[in-house]
Write an enzyme that holds these catalytic residues in place. Structure first.
Site, PDB file in Angstrom:
ATOM      1  N   LYS A  22       0.857  -1.199   0.000  1.00 41.66           N
ATOM      2  CA  LYS A  22       0.000   0.000   0.000  1.00 41.66           C
ATOM      3  C   LYS A  22       0.890   1.245   0.000  1.00 41.66           C
ATOM      4  CE  LYS A  22      -1.749   1.494   4.051  1.00 41.66           C
ATOM      5  NZ  LYS A  22      -1.441   2.883   4.418  1.00 41.66           N
ATOM      6  N   ASN A  23       1.907   1.249   0.867  1.00 45.34           N
ATOM      7  CA  ASN A  23       2.695   2.472   1.054  1.00 45.34           C
ATOM      8  C   ASN A  23       3.740   2.720  -0.021  1.00 45.34           C
ATOM      9  OD1 ASN A  23       1.087   2.895   3.227  1.00 45.34           O
ATOM     10  ND2 ASN A  23       2.662   2.530   4.784  1.00 45.34           N
ATOM     11  N   ARG A  94      -4.552  10.344   4.386  1.00 42.11           N
ATOM     12  CA  ARG A  94      -3.593  11.436   4.513  1.00 42.11           C
ATOM     13  C   ARG A  94      -2.585  11.470   3.364  1.00 42.11           C
ATOM     14  NH1 ARG A  94      -6.296  11.262   8.047  1.00 42.11           N
ATOM     15  NH2 ARG A  94      -5.931   9.066   8.171  1.00 42.11           N
ATOM     16  N   CYS A 118      -5.429  12.484  12.394  1.00 42.23           N
ATOM     17  CA  CYS A 118      -6.123  11.201  12.536  1.00 42.23           C
ATOM     18  C   CYS A 118      -5.883  10.746  13.975  1.00 42.23           C
ATOM     19  CB  CYS A 118      -5.579  10.187  11.546  1.00 42.23           C
ATOM     20  SG  CYS A 118      -3.930   9.649  11.970  1.00 42.23           S
ATOM     21  N   ARG A 123      -0.606  14.764  12.299  1.00 41.12           N
ATOM     22  CA  ARG A 123      -0.186  14.549  10.901  1.00 41.12           C
ATOM     23  C   ARG A 123       0.017  15.883  10.160  1.00 41.12           C
ATOM     24  NH1 ARG A 123      -1.469   9.122   9.907  1.00 41.12           N
ATOM     25  NH2 ARG A 123       0.165   9.135   8.340  1.00 41.12           N
ATOM     26  N   LYS A 163      13.269  17.128   9.896  1.00 42.03           N
ATOM     27  CA  LYS A 163      13.072  15.833  10.586  1.00 42.03           C
ATOM     28  C   LYS A 163      12.807  14.808   9.482  1.00 42.03           C
ATOM     29  CE  LYS A 163      10.160  13.814  14.120  1.00 42.03           C
ATOM     30  NZ  LYS A 163       8.780  13.512  13.912  1.00 42.03           N
ATOM     31  N   SER A 165      10.954  12.475   7.252  1.00 47.27           N
ATOM     32  CA  SER A 165       9.519  12.322   6.970  1.00 47.27           C
ATOM     33  C   SER A 165       9.330  11.524   5.683  1.00 47.27           C
ATOM     34  CB  SER A 165       8.862  13.705   6.788  1.00 47.27           C
ATOM     35  OG  SER A 165       7.656  13.581   6.046  1.00 47.27           O
ATOM     36  N   VAL A 166       8.614  10.414   5.780  1.00 51.55           N
ATOM     37  CA  VAL A 166       8.361   9.571   4.596  1.00 51.55           C
ATOM     38  C   VAL A 166       7.619  10.375   3.526  1.00 51.55           C
ATOM     39  CG1 VAL A 166       7.060   7.545   3.777  1.00 51.55           C
ATOM     40  CG2 VAL A 166       8.377   7.405   5.904  1.00 51.55           C
ATOM     41  N   ASP A 308       4.847   1.090  12.402  1.00 56.85           N
ATOM     42  CA  ASP A 308       3.689   0.362  11.852  1.00 56.85           C
ATOM     43  C   ASP A 308       3.619  -1.083  12.319  1.00 56.85           C
ATOM     44  OD1 ASP A 308       3.598   2.038   8.601  1.00 56.85           O
ATOM     45  OD2 ASP A 308       2.992   2.642  10.608  1.00 56.85           O
ATOM     46  N   ILE A 330       7.620   7.904  16.997  1.00 56.21           N
ATOM     47  CA  ILE A 330       7.256   8.563  15.733  1.00 56.21           C
ATOM     48  C   ILE A 330       5.955   9.351  15.851  1.00 56.21           C
ATOM     49  CG2 ILE A 330       6.684   8.170  13.286  1.00 56.21           C
ATOM     50  CD1 ILE A 330       9.602   7.559  13.813  1.00 56.21           C
ATOM     51  N   ARG A 400      -8.667  -0.774   4.851  1.00 53.14           N
ATOM     52  CA  ARG A 400      -7.871   0.277   4.216  1.00 53.14           C
ATOM     53  C   ARG A 400      -6.510  -0.243   3.778  1.00 53.14           C
ATOM     54  NH1 ARG A 400      -6.998   5.532   7.480  1.00 53.14           N
ATOM     55  NH2 ARG A 400      -5.619   5.710   5.685  1.00 53.14           N
TER      56      ARG A 400
HETATM   57  C1  EPZ Z   1       4.051   7.250   6.374  1.00 49.10           C
HETATM   58  O1  EPZ Z   1       3.222   8.274   6.900  1.00 49.10           O
HETATM   59  C2  EPZ Z   1       3.193   5.994   6.316  1.00 49.10           C
HETATM   60  N1  EPZ Z   1       2.048   6.216   5.437  1.00 49.10           N
HETATM   61  C3  EPZ Z   1       2.702   5.639   7.712  1.00 49.10           C
HETATM   62  O2  EPZ Z   1       1.983   4.404   7.616  1.00 49.10           O
HETATM   63  C4  EPZ Z   1       3.922   5.411   8.614  1.00 49.10           C
HETATM   64  O3  EPZ Z   1       3.473   5.144   9.919  1.00 49.10           O
HETATM   65  C5  EPZ Z   1       4.792   6.683   8.606  1.00 49.10           C
HETATM   66  O4  EPZ Z   1       5.175   7.008   7.240  1.00 49.10           O
HETATM   67  C6  EPZ Z   1       6.069   6.502   9.416  1.00 49.10           C
HETATM   68  O5  EPZ Z   1       6.796   5.428   8.920  1.00 49.10           O
HETATM   69  C7  EPZ Z   1       2.223   6.055   4.102  1.00 49.10           C
HETATM   70  O6  EPZ Z   1       3.308   5.754   3.622  1.00 49.10           O
HETATM   71  C8  EPZ Z   1       1.009   6.264   3.246  1.00 49.10           C
HETATM   72  P1  EPZ Z   1       6.002  10.839   8.253  1.00 49.10           P
HETATM   73  P2  EPZ Z   1       3.724   9.833   6.840  1.00 49.10           P
HETATM   74  O7  EPZ Z   1       5.856  12.022   7.393  1.00 49.10           O
HETATM   75  O8  EPZ Z   1       4.432  10.061   5.575  1.00 49.10           O
HETATM   76  C9  EPZ Z   1       5.797  14.243  11.557  1.00 49.10           C
HETATM   77  C10 EPZ Z   1       0.125   3.005   7.784  1.00 49.10           C
HETATM   78  O9  EPZ Z   1      -0.356   2.434   8.758  1.00 49.10           O
HETATM   79  N2  EPZ Z   1       5.671  15.164  10.415  1.00 49.10           N
HETATM   80  O10 EPZ Z   1       7.235   9.989   8.140  1.00 49.10           O
HETATM   81  O11 EPZ Z   1       2.561  10.691   7.176  1.00 49.10           O
HETATM   82  C11 EPZ Z   1       4.581  13.311  11.680  1.00 49.10           C
HETATM   83  O12 EPZ Z   1       3.555  13.945  12.417  1.00 49.10           O
HETATM   84  C12 EPZ Z   1       0.573   4.449   7.894  1.00 49.10           C
HETATM   85  O13 EPZ Z   1       0.294   2.459   6.654  1.00 49.10           O
HETATM   86  C13 EPZ Z   1       5.653  16.533  10.667  1.00 49.10           C
HETATM   87  O14 EPZ Z   1       5.731  16.975  11.811  1.00 49.10           O
HETATM   88  O15 EPZ Z   1       4.746   9.846   8.056  1.00 49.10           O
HETATM   89  C14 EPZ Z   1       5.153  12.118  12.410  1.00 49.10           C
HETATM   90  O16 EPZ Z   1       5.199  12.393  13.787  1.00 49.10           O
HETATM   91  C15 EPZ Z   1       0.242   5.038   9.259  1.00 49.10           C
HETATM   92  N3  EPZ Z   1       5.529  17.382   9.605  1.00 49.10           N
HETATM   93  C16 EPZ Z   1       6.575  12.034  11.868  1.00 49.10           C
HETATM   94  O17 EPZ Z   1       6.882  13.338  11.315  1.00 49.10           O
HETATM   95  C17 EPZ Z   1       5.450  16.937   8.308  1.00 49.10           C
HETATM   96  O18 EPZ Z   1       5.363  17.763   7.375  1.00 49.10           O
HETATM   97  C18 EPZ Z   1       6.742  11.002  10.757  1.00 49.10           C
HETATM   98  O19 EPZ Z   1       5.773  11.281   9.769  1.00 49.10           O
HETATM   99  C19 EPZ Z   1       5.463  15.538   8.082  1.00 49.10           C
HETATM  100  C20 EPZ Z   1       5.591  14.666   9.142  1.00 49.10           C
END
Ligand code: EPZ
Length: 421
Positions: A22-23, A94, A118, A123, A163, A165-166, A308, A330, A400
């Site tokens: 999915k991701n 998201r 969420c 997020r 930081k 961020s995926v 995850d 995270i 989902r």
């Molecule tokens: C991706 O979400 C995944 N989703 C998430 O999987 C996964 O948990 C997450 O990466 C961490 O590995 C998809 O790939 C679709 P981040 P993402 O940006 O990209 C903060 C699942 O169950 N942050 O790496 O939203 C954020 O709040 C889902 O499949 C900011 O502050 O994660 C978090 O605390 C759930 N500002 C941390 O960074 C930003 O602009 C990591 O978020 C972006 C992120």
């Protein structure tokens, strides 16, 4: 609303094939906005989030030809392009923010709903916005929408993410493919799904080079070529089945995923007591009744232990000998499964972002409520080893991100059925 009824305890035995990721699929689908030529994407998982992304792309004027049997789509550009990504589609997923970068790169403008928070956290998307600004995006936010545009073209820049961020890494890689000049991104996330995205884009003619562990260089091109691409297997689904086999002292052969990509998790499962043999795209895993506890499990960015799989490992550690602890680094609120696990008999205390898990729990079946995708699958795991019947409500959360979950579990020995009563 559908529910699962599970009668435990069950022992997992047999073979399971991991669905497409999915991701990895979500950013690859979003990047199809960059193309003028047809894009074929194969091995897509048949899950709700993929349908939502496909509907979002349709709303932006892309034609989507779905081949359900082959789990593939062919995406072509229609004459009527729309650059408004509506709240109704983005609010449930998201990853909708991932259309912002490609729309700016391709159409020089975009109106995208802010994804909203969420259950697992707020997020925010500040890293996405701050970094796209460095490529030349101008934007303002009004009534929950991001109004963005760029004069002429996005222009390459050197960007260091504050930081890891995926999503921000994915958005910026996709946007930079058509920017003018070179973009260098530092402090990138390096999840395998991101490497799958860059493999896909490179195969389509993008000029992307990983020049350091968390450093990637993209030289903008004028356009991308027609492409057909097979998405990688789902890492978290694979990890979830590894936990299920370990938890039930089962014996499982998992196909369709490269075990090299989950070394951290497999080593942790070995420490807990699982016996694991890996081959190319196959994992043979045997569980044990004698599970060892793990102190100081910490969720971190890849290649460390992934957030995850945190809920799934928590269920495993409830059954281990002795006390364990998990620190969630995270997301700010990713312990929703704890209250539900306590209903099954778990003894878990939470101190800020640390969960202390007492071992040797005897789960008793109960009625449970799903909350987010991964917390919900943790409830399924606990119900599988619980004594008696469990009912899990709101399993749309599971739909989902897990394809045919009940059918896959049934085939490996789990007494599970879906009902809407
Ligand atoms: C991706 O979400 C995944 N989703 C998430 O999987 C996964 O948990 C997450 O990466 C961490 O590995 C998809 O790939 C679709 P981040 P993402 O940006 O990209 C903060 C699942 O169950 N942050 O790496 O939203 C954020 O709040 C889902 O499949 C900011 O502050 O994660 C978090 O605390 C759930 N500002 C941390 O960074 C930003 O602009 C990591 O978020 C972006 C992120």
């Amino acid at each position: 609303m559908d529910k699962f009824i599970i009668s435990g305890p069950c022992k997992i035995k047999g073979q399971v094939i991991v669905s497409g990721s999915k991701n990895a699929s979500l950013p690859i689908l979003a990047s199809s906005i960059l193309f003028d030529k047809p894009v074929e994407i194969k091995n897509l998982p048949d899950v709700k989030d993929i349908d939502t992304m496909l509907n979002l792309l349709r709303s932006l004027g892309l034609n989507i030809k779905k081949n359900k049997k082959k789990k593939s789509v062919i995406i072509t550009k229609s004459k009527k392009i729309n650059t408004i990504a509506s709240y109704s589609l983005v609010k449930t997923m998201r990853a909708g923010i991932l259309v912002l970068g490609p729309m700016l790169a391709k159409y020089k403008k975009a109106i995208t709903s802010l994804p909203g928070g969420c259950l697992i956290g707020a997020r925010p998307v500040n890293y996405h916005l701050k970094s796209l600004k460095k490529l030349g995006m101008k934007y303002y936010i009004k009534k929950g929408y991001i109004y963005a545009n760029v004069k002429n073209n996005l222009t390459g820049a050197e960007i260091k993410f504050p930081k890891i961020s995926v999503g921000a890494t994915e958005n910026l890689i996709i946007a930079s493919c058509l920017a003018v000049g070179r973009t260098i991104l530092k402090n990138c996330a390096i999840e395998p799904e991101i490497k799958d995205l860059t493999n896909f884009l490179t195969k389509a003619g993008a000029k992307i080079k990983w020049t350091g562990k968390r450093r990637v260089q993209i030289d903008g091109v004028k356009s991308l070529n027609e492409i057909s691409y097979n998405v990688m297997g789902d890492r978290i689904e694979c990890g979830t089945f590894c936990v299920a086999a370990t938890l039930t002292a089962g014996d499982l052969n998992i196909k369709g995923f490269n075990p090299k990509l989950i070394r951290t998790e497999l080593n942790m499962l070995r420490k807990i007591g699982a016996r694991i043999i890996t081959k190319k795209n196959q994992i043979f895993i045997k569980g044990t009744k004698n599970l060892k506890n793990l102190k100081n499990v910490i969720t971190k960015e890849y290649p460390a232990f992934p957030t995850d799989l945190q809920a799934q490992f928590m269920v495993l550690l409830c059954k281990a000998n002795g006390r364990s602890s998990i620190k969630e680094n995270i997301f700010e609120n990713r312990f929703m499964h704890v209250a539900e696990l306590r209903r099954l008999g778990a003894k878990i205390t939470i101190k800020k972002n640390i969960a202390i898990i007492e071992g040797k729990t005897k789960f008793e079946g109960a009625e449970l409520m799903s909350s987010d995708l991964r917390a919900s699958v943790a409830l399924v795991l606990a119900a599988i080893v619980a004594k008696g019947k469990s009912k899990i409500n709101r399993i749309y959360h599971l739909d989902r991100g897990y394809e045919q979950l009940e059918n896959k579990l049934k085939k490996i020995g789990v007494k599970i059925k879906r009902t809407s009563k």
